[in-house]
Enzyme design. Structure first.
Site, short mmCIF file in Angstrom:
data_model
loop_
_atom_site.label_atom_id
_atom_site.label_comp_id
_atom_site.label_asym_id
_atom_site.label_seq_id
_atom_site.Cartn_x
_atom_site.Cartn_y
_atom_site.Cartn_z
CB ILE A 18 2.91 -1.47 3.35
CG1 ILE A 18 4.19 -0.66 3.14
CG2 ILE A 18 2.54 -1.50 4.84
CD1 ILE A 18 4.06 0.81 3.46
CG ASN A 95 -1.61 -0.94 3.48
OD1 ASN A 95 -0.58 -0.28 3.62
ND2 ASN A 95 -1.85 -1.67 2.39
CB SER A 149 2.82 8.86 4.63
OG SER A 149 3.98 9.23 3.91
CE1 TYR A 162 0.03 8.76 -0.44
CE2 TYR A 162 1.91 10.04 0.36
CZ TYR A 162 1.22 8.84 0.29
OH TYR A 162 1.69 7.74 0.95
CE LYS A 166 -0.96 7.45 2.82
NZ LYS A 166 -1.41 6.12 3.27
CG ASN A 200 7.86 4.51 -3.82
OD1 ASN A 200 8.05 3.38 -4.24
ND2 ASN A 200 8.17 4.89 -2.59
#
Length: 259
Positions: A18, A95, A149, A162, A166, A200
């Site tokens: 990204i 990011n 996310s 995780y 986020k 991922n």
């Protein structure tokens, strides 16, 4: 159309995925300078230098800054380098992030610590450092975009370390919008859905899971990094000049598809 003409843009975690797509999109829309942060190992060094070679031109100057974003000294280094090169920072895209998938009950605490340090601590450090610079740029201010996310809104069996980070980034952007609005600084969050990146790659190599995620998505495809880059540039631009404290879900319709 030059949405960010003459803007100085800082992107953390810019060597791939990204972050890299955002750099390409900002270049396309007229950015004058890019401050590209990357981790600093041989692989990310090669990736960010190839990106620099691809984008740098007579109208776009690029500097690169390496370092562990989980170390607050890296954020200071990023701002110092940006100000030395350009004299200002107009846009920050926070990011940089990691997601080492792991079972909750057996997860080593070191994985929790590292994920939190990179994703949440790193976002806090760089947002604080850049916002302090933007504060001096009144009345110009600036735009901060935190890459959160869909995982800020929903759970994941292998993401118990995780998803909280986020959600924290989403909350950070909301509070920063309140704290920084008086300085003309906007803060917004982008919430990607399932985007096919190195983050991922291993998880999505399971073809059964990959097909399931595609089926769950209303648009019937996984996202690509450039699907996120466009909304990021929008939030950075004057098209979004009255948008702050917002969360933009960019997931191809994954969240709303219950059935």
């Amino acid at each position: 159309m030059s949405l960010v003409a003459n803007q100085i843009v800082c992107i953390t975690g810019s060597s791939r995925g990204i972050g890299r797509a955002c750099a390409i999109e900002f270049a396309k829309h007229g950015a004058h300078g890019l401050i590209l942060h990357y981790y600093g190992d041989a692989e990310t060094e090669a990736d960010v230098q190839s990106l620099r070679g691809q984008l740098e031109s007579s109208t776009l100057r690029i500097i690169t800054v390496s370092g562990d974003i989980g170390d607050p000294a890296t954020s200071t280094k990023i701002v110092d380098a940006g100000i030395s090169a350009f004299g200002r920072i107009d846009v920050l895209v926070a990011n940089a992030g990691i997601c080492p998938f792991a079972e909750f009950l057996t997860m080593p605490h070191a994985i929790w610590e590292k994920t939190r340090q990179v994703n949440l601590d790193g976002s806090f450090y760089v947002v604080q450092a850049v916002a302090n610079q933007m504060k001096t740029q009144i009345p110009q201010g600036g735009s901060i975009i935190g890459i959160s996310s869909i995982s800020a809104l929903v759970g994941g069996e292998l993401q118990c370390h995780y998803t909280p980070t986020k959600a924290g980034i989403l909350s950070l952007m909301q509070s920063c919008a309140v704290a920084l609005g008086k300085y003309g600084i906007r803060a917004n969050a982008v919430l990607p859905g399932t985007i096919a990146t190195d983050l991922n790659k291993e998880d999505l190599s399971d073809l059964t899971k990959r097909e399931y995620m595609i089926k769950r998505t209303a648009l019937k495809r996984l996202g690509a990094p450039d699907d996120i880059a466009g909304p990021v540039v929008f939030l950075a631009s004057d098209l979004a000049k009255y948008v702050t404290g917002a969360s933009l879900l960019v997931d191809g319709g994954l969240f709303v598809n219950l059935q």
